[in-house]
Design a protein around this motif. Structure first.
Motif, PDB file in Angstrom:
ATOM      1  N   THR A  54      -7.977  -9.414  -8.575  1.00 29.16           N
ATOM      2  CA  THR A  54      -7.136  -9.460  -7.688  1.00 29.16           C
ATOM      3  C   THR A  54      -6.855 -11.065  -7.143  1.00 29.16           C
ATOM      4  O   THR A  54      -7.859 -11.867  -7.424  1.00 29.16           O
ATOM      5  CB  THR A  54      -7.913  -9.124  -6.188  1.00 29.16           C
ATOM      6  N   THR A 210      -4.326  -9.333  -0.236  1.00 31.14           N
ATOM      7  CA  THR A 210      -5.596  -9.640  -0.781  1.00 31.14           C
ATOM      8  C   THR A 210      -5.883  -9.153  -2.128  1.00 31.14           C
ATOM      9  O   THR A 210      -6.798  -9.295  -2.944  1.00 31.14           O
ATOM     10  CB  THR A 210      -6.843  -8.857  -0.108  1.00 31.14           C
ATOM     11  N   ILE A 211      -4.748  -8.576  -2.771  1.00 33.13           N
ATOM     12  CA  ILE A 211      -4.820  -8.039  -4.006  1.00 33.13           C
ATOM     13  C   ILE A 211      -3.834  -8.745  -5.046  1.00 33.13           C
ATOM     14  O   ILE A 211      -4.245  -9.151  -6.201  1.00 33.13           O
ATOM     15  CB  ILE A 211      -4.128  -6.496  -4.000  1.00 33.13           C
ATOM     16  N   LEU A 253     -10.276  -3.672 -11.613  1.00 35.50           N
ATOM     17  CA  LEU A 253     -11.352  -4.441 -11.193  1.00 35.50           C
ATOM     18  C   LEU A 253     -12.306  -5.182 -12.135  1.00 35.50           C
ATOM     19  O   LEU A 253     -12.764  -4.288 -12.910  1.00 35.50           O
ATOM     20  CB  LEU A 253     -12.256  -4.211 -10.111  1.00 35.50           C
TER      21      LEU A 253
END
Lengths: 283, 283
Positions: A54, A210-211, A253
């Protein structure tokens, strides 16, 4: 009409069990489930974005490899990213990956090369337009905004043509944990005139800041594959713009200690604007 | 050892072409590509979360169906969500979907039922712990935090046991476009004592607050399948806690006009806290 070709492929037992569980849950036949699963995995059903890590993690200096170039290639043929320890800018075009380093060189990283952040898609243009007399980066962004249908979807963007002027930066290898603003302050900048090339990248909605990097984020790759970097400024008499609109984001992630322990609670917008925008007004 | 079972399945031409393109890009054999694609689609390779729409959209009153219960079931067997026009709370447990409505009833929605927001996963516990003397919602959250390994991964959470006290709310059907805070102000609340049931839901990292509800978000489903709702308060002498940690988020954005045109640029954190927290202190 010829009958359809048949897949004839051995499957591990665990996969059989999962397929059979799927048909029980959904009421599909086995053949239907196989066709749907393959379609999903091959991104036939929707225009998908596949993303590793991210922007919030990048801003905090989480630059360790979370995946490899090979994994990137499995999920797309077009995109951008960066390399371990922020060692340059990554460009992916027509299936090949390129690495623009701080010394100005461009190489093709091996499939085993680790990447801490990458965004990729299977590029198929939904819209094709010609943009004439692109006067600046801000002008380019305004013109692209008119071609999109919603600020709430991610768009992949490819621009081909002769760039009368293009100003790029490339990140330089940094020590692990150096935050993005500090790392970007040591970036190298390059300016080119009258160069044939491609600008490639994404528009990301504000709500996803935020990604991924919000707004327009484009990298340059010249046609001779000798130059590249993160685009700060541009002028062109004529660019062919291809837009690929997506409604599907697959986010993977990192599972390394660095990511798991990072404090990612802050809004990275200001830091991203500073680090990614760089010297945009200084062209 | 028996030789592995073979898949023998007809494929449409477009899927053959995509499979062959994949093998060219990645260097995999056809059989390897099939096994990997099926594994990805069936979520064998990683613990995945599949999510429809975003919390930012919900806060802005985007409640029209973006997918169906059938699509939810294809991507998971465990999760939560809501229904068109915010018509109650959604619970998904052991593959079945349930709808808790404002009138206090719980029904099983048909596969064709549209859903505007849902989060689902194939639940497999990574950790199993017993929680004794859970005194409050805040206490439960603290105890669950000790069981997680990182604030940066999504965790699916299942808690089974006798609830000495549980306080839930259920959203009531609202006109399209009613924002979440207004809609939640008309929610119905229910309190139960000594009821056998399951609390099910997710922990979502703060950085993903525009995508999903941040922090802990749990729904109740009683064992008799007669009661359910969004959990505001809880006390229990003994709960079995199952945690499923994930590093993979698949986000599908709605393509309806309502989503495409919504202004999703604001941070929804305050509105979410108000709407989702509800009357938590009033137990």
């Amino acid at each position: 009409m010829a009958s359809p070709r048949k897949l004839n492929c051995p499957l591990p037992d665990a996969l059989w069990a999962a397929l059979e569980a799927r048909t029980r849950n959904t009421g599909e036949t086995l053949d239907q489930a196989v066709v749907r699963c393959l379609g999903e995995a091959l991104d036939l059903s929707r225009h998908s974005i596949f993303q590793i890590s991210t922007s919030a993690a990048l801003v905090k200096g989480v630059y360790q490899g979370a995946a490899t170039v090979a994994e990137v290639k499995r999920h797309g043929d077009f995109g951008l990213g960066t390399f371990e320890n922020l060692d340059g800018e990554g460009m992916q075009l027509d299936g090949n990956c390129f690495q623009a380093k701080g010394d100005g060189s461009v190489t093709q990283p091996s499939d085993a090369t680790p990447v801490p952040f990458w965004v990729t898609t299977r590029f198929k243009a939904d819209r094709t337009e010609t943009l004439s007399e692109v006067r600046s980066w801000a002008d380019l962004c305004d013109r692209l905004t008119k071609l999109r249908t919603s600020d709430n979807l991610v768009a992949a963007i490819r621009l081909d043509g002769v760039l009368d002027f293009v100003h790029v930066r490339t990140a330089c290898k940094s020590a692990p944990g150096t935050d993005l603003v500090t790392a970007a302050s040591r970036q190298k900048e390059f300016k080119f005139e009258k160069v044939q090339g491609t600008l490639l990248g994404f528009f990301t909605p504000t709500y996803a800041r935020t990604i991924n990097v919000p707004g327009y984020h484009l990298h340059l790759l010249t046609e001779d594959r000798k130059h590249g970097g993160h685009v700060l400024e541009v002028r062109a008499a004529r660019l062919q713009a291809l837009l690929h609109l997506t409604s599907d984001l697959h986010l993977v992630l990192p599972e390394n200690e660095e990511f798991l322990k990072a404090n990612l609670t802050q809004d990275p917008a200001a830091a991203l604007a500073k680090a990614e925008g760089g010297a945009a007004t200084n062209s």
